[in-house]
Design a protein around this motif. Structure first.
Motif, PDB file in Angstrom:
ATOM      1  N   GLU A 282       0.808  -1.215   0.000  1.00  0.00           N
ATOM      2  CA  GLU A 282       0.000   0.000   0.000  1.00  0.00           C
ATOM      3  C   GLU A 282       0.845   1.271   0.000  1.00  0.00           C
ATOM      4  O   GLU A 282       0.288   2.376  -0.015  1.00  0.00           O
TER       5      GLU A 282
ATOM      6  N   ASP B 219       2.726   4.443  -1.019  1.00  0.00           N
ATOM      7  CA  ASP B 219       2.295   5.340  -2.086  1.00  0.00           C
ATOM      8  C   ASP B 219       3.419   6.319  -2.424  1.00  0.00           C
ATOM      9  O   ASP B 219       4.008   6.942  -1.526  1.00  0.00           O
ATOM     10  N   TRP B 220       3.719   6.452  -3.705  1.00  0.00           N
ATOM     11  CA  TRP B 220       4.778   7.367  -4.121  1.00  0.00           C
ATOM     12  C   TRP B 220       4.471   8.802  -3.700  1.00  0.00           C
ATOM     13  O   TRP B 220       5.332   9.502  -3.146  1.00  0.00           O
ATOM     14  N   GLU B 221       3.264   9.254  -3.959  1.00  0.00           N
ATOM     15  CA  GLU B 221       2.933  10.654  -3.685  1.00  0.00           C
ATOM     16  C   GLU B 221       3.071  10.972  -2.199  1.00  0.00           C
ATOM     17  O   GLU B 221       3.659  11.993  -1.812  1.00  0.00           O
ATOM     18  N   GLU B 222       2.531  10.084  -1.357  1.00  0.00           N
ATOM     19  CA  GLU B 222       2.635  10.321   0.082  1.00  0.00           C
ATOM     20  C   GLU B 222       4.089  10.267   0.539  1.00  0.00           C
ATOM     21  O   GLU B 222       4.525  11.068   1.381  1.00  0.00           O
TER      22      GLU B 222
END
Length: 762
Positions: free
Chosen positions: A332, A334-337
């Motif tokens: 889960e 996430d690249w953006e987070e």
């Protein structure tokens, strides 16, 4: 020529600032070392003392816990180690006349630098109730005062016995034995404030709360990740190990909010080429936002799982537990987070992944930058996850490396200085000494302060250290200490804690590492455990600073006799007379110390303690295997207009001991009240370089804490982050702001706003 201590506190209101340096050590370090040593010890004493530091027949440096190899250099010390030795072996003296001339209220107005520069304390002193200054006291009367207060308590749990990491194995073992025979597990120690998060995470995941690597492993590694650590200032001899690893082909990733000179280039003063050119160390610098480490390692773990053939499936299958739950959680990520949490670019993280995948033998080193956050324990678990995925525990050249600070902080914990002891340890202790140790948990550092504040604790005893200077929430801590009926400090030199007293107070001066220790049984030595689990002897070579000093083991033994009296069957007099008798008992209580005295006699370099994950890939956890973990990803969220502050050391500092007012590598000289802020953040806040600001911390309950008059320094920190020195900024750290599970103060992630203020007047 030995110089006199400063008569007054130096003015620190206008520090000079130049660009930060990009290399550590070299000729400047040699020059600075010799200058400080001569000022404190003189030329002849400097040579006599420094040539014994960290030698097999000498004494262990009272500074950091970095280990020594089997082959020692003639000069086996670093600049900051030499400063620590010089301050202890100084010819300056604090006599009864000093205390007569300086009321406690005056001492409380002095800086930690001024107090430390006055020299070695020569005699025990006592602050009676209602008195305004310390006065001489005999040792017999001092122990009688201790006995009066301790035996008058309604419960043994109203006493606190704090231990500094400089305390020897022998003294630590005796102190915990006395505390438990007295009836309490209130044994807070400096580990509670630094690597408690490491111990909590590692005990759960690999079954032992210590690092799993040796110096030889570092030399053999393919990849070394140094996260949240500044070895150039805090563990300078580590740079030699990194240099050797680089020469053998290793690559190094540095993960830190600030660039640090020691990780950029190391000018090794042991070789001419090193002094002139030095060696570049870091291959990839990840300038992470404060507290973003768990998010980084979680995404790296997801990417390793996604890479074909990257997981050591045999190791995972045979030696680990919880893999499927971990894999689901990592999936889960996430690249953006992650980019938001870390402030890194996608290209930087992908480059780090390439280096991880190319390495067969990876070591991760860390220090306070990982351990002093609310989410420190899950962050370190995530580091372990990365190593487990690739089979990098129990493999030569690979493993976990929490780099300890004070020179025997790890050994003290091994000896039983812990408020939550294992039942097996207490069983062995009780069987050996015929006592009944309490089984309920005691107070750690934060709970000890709360207990003093709330009237639950009434006597505070400190074996070394500077408790008031090291702990968070300064105003709360000092008010709590002043509520005690008696405060007692076993010390070599003055510090802030001696000026913040209970109703009554004692200062008990002790021998240092550099001092010869002669008891009724002859000349003695003590032992320490370094950061990598190596136990060795330490023998001082200088005449004691005063004939009125007692050793730490002697102080504990005499306190025990005074408090416990004839009802104790423990041979305290024998332990004081000959520390070999203490080691014989340690050998029967503490696993790994069998034949303690014989092994020390056989090998002057000492011996390595057993480490099941490292030695045999056996993991003594609840599951019997190494545990993957799957905690939710956390990172600090900072409101608009605020910064996230980390507290840190200057280069002229070791823990709370201030050697000088410069931070040479960061380009700061002549002052400590500075706050380092990224130029773009400072511009948005309207703070020019050289302007002044109050630092105001904001806690979740709406309370605020203020540290006034800091010079703003535009500095290449990570965006949204700031940095300032402790102990000056400890006032900003709420007592309740601690790491989950470990309860370590969260001194590396303090939300602050900067309020413009005028330059302080001289």
């Amino acid at each position: 020529m030995v110089s006199k201590p400063p008569a007054g506190d130096p003015v620190q209101d206008a520090p000079q600032v130049t660009p930060p340096q990009h290399a550590a050590a070299g000729l400047p370090a040699i020059g600075h070392t010799l200058r400080i040593a001569r000022e404190q010890m003189g030329t002849v004493r400097t040579a006599r003392t420094l040539l014994k530091v960290n030698q097999k027949d000498g004494f262990d440096c009272p500074g950091c816990a970095w280990p020594e190899g089997d082959k020692r250099h003639l000069a086996e010390f670093c600049e900051n180690g030499a400063k620590a030795v010089a301050e202890e072996a100084t010819l300056r003296r604090v006599t009864p006349e000093f205390f007569a001339a300086h009321p406690v209220a005056e001492l409380a107005e002095r800086s930690g630098y001024w107090l430390g520069q006055q020299g070695r304390i020569t005699e025990p002193v006592y602050l009676p109730e209602g008195a305004d200054r310390y006065e001489p006291v005999t040792w017999e009367r001092a122990f009688a005062i201790l006995a009066e207060e301790l035996t008058a308590l309604d419960s043994p749990d109203e006493a606190l016995f704090y231990t500094s990491g400089r305390t020897s194995n022998e003294a630590a073992f005796l102190l915990q034995l006395f505390a438990r025979e007295f009836g309490t597990n209130n044994l807070p120690d400096c580990s509670n404030m630094c690597h408690e998060s490491s111990g909590s995470a590692l005990t759960e995941t690999i079954g032992i709360g210590k690092g799993s690597v040796s110096l030889e492993d570092l030399h053999r590694a393919d990849l070394i990740i140094v996260a949240g650590q500044n070895p150039g200032t805090n563990h300078p001899r580590m740079l030699s190990a990194l240099e050797r690893a680089k020469a053998a082909g290793a690559r190094i990733i540095s993960v830190n909010p600030l660039p640090e000179a020691g990780l950029e280039r190391f000018k090794n003063p042991q070789t001419p080429r090193g002094m002139l050119r030095g060696a570049a160390l870091t291959d990839l610098f990840l300038q992470i936002r404060i507290g973003g480490d768990q998010a980084l390692f979680r995404l790296l773990n997801k990417l390793v799982l996604d890479a074909p053939g990257a997981v050591d499936e045999e190791f995972v299958r045979e030696h680990t537990h919880g893999f499927e739950e971990f894999r689901a959680a990592a999936g889960e990520a996430d690249w953006e987070e992650t980019l938001a949490a870390t402030g890194l670019s996608r290209a930087e993280i992908e480059r780090a992944l390439e280096m991880v995948l190319a390495s067969e033998r990876t070591i991760v080193c860390w220090a306070m930058g990982l351990t002093q956050h609310k989410h420190s324990v899950p962050t370190i678990r995530e580091v372990v996850n990365l190593l487990l995925l690739r089979g990098n525990i129990g493999r030569p050249g690979a493993g976990v490396c929490p780099v300890r600070g004070h020179s025997n902080v790890q050994g003290d914990r091994t000896m039983g200085i812990f408020e939550r002891p294992a039942p097996a340890f207490l069983d062995a202790l009780d069987k050996e000494f015929g006592i009944v140790s309490p089984r309920h948990h005691g107070f750690d550092v934060v709970r000890s302060i709360q207990a003093l504040r709330d009237g639950e604790a009434k006597v505070f005893f400190a074996m070394g250290g500077n408790f008031v200077g090291a702990t968070p929430d300064t105003e709360v801590t000092e008010a709590a200490m002043r509520r005690a009926r008696l405060t007692v400090h076993v010390s070599t030199k003055l510090n802030r804690s001696h000026a913040v007293t209970g109703t009554r107070a004692l200062i008990l001066p002790t021998l240092g590492r550099t001092d010869k220790d002669v008891q009724r049984g002859g000349r003695q030595f003590v032992t320490v455990e370094d950061s990598m689990g190596q136990v060795h002897a330490s023998r001082g070579n200088l005449p004691p600073a005063s004939p009125h000093l007692l050793s730490e083991p002697a102080i504990v033994a005499r306190m025990a006799r005074a408090v416990l009296g004839a009802g104790s069957a423990t041979p305290w007099e024998d332990f004081e007379a000959d520390y070999a008798a203490v080691r014989d008992r340690i050998a029967r209580v503490v696993p790994g110390f069998e034949d303690f005295n014989a092994r020390l006699a056989a090998d002057p370099a000492g011996f390595a303690l057993p480490h099941a994950p490292r030695d045999e890939r056996r993991f003594p956890t609840k599951t019997g295997k190494a545990n993957f973990t799957a905690a939710p990803v956390e990172y600090p969220r900072v409101p608009e207009g605020r910064l996230l502050l980390q507290t840190l050391r200057s280069h002229d500092q070791y823990n709370t001991t201030i050697y000088g007012l410069d931070d040479r590598y960061r380009g700061i000289r002549g002052g400590r009240r500075v706050v380092m802020v990224h130029p773009e953040d400072a511009a948005e806040l309207g703070l020019a370089d050289g302007s002044y600001a109050d630092l105001v911390s904001e806690w979740t309950d709406g309370s605020e804490r203020r540290a006034p008059g800091f010079r703003v320094v535009h500095y290449p920190t990570a965006r949204g982050c700031a940095a300032a020195y402790y102990p000056e900024t400890n006032v900003l750290v709420p007592l309740e702001s601690t790491a989950d599970i470990s309860n370590t103060p969260a001194s590396k992630s303090v939300v602050v706003r900067l309020e413009k203020s005028p330059q302080p007047s001289a």
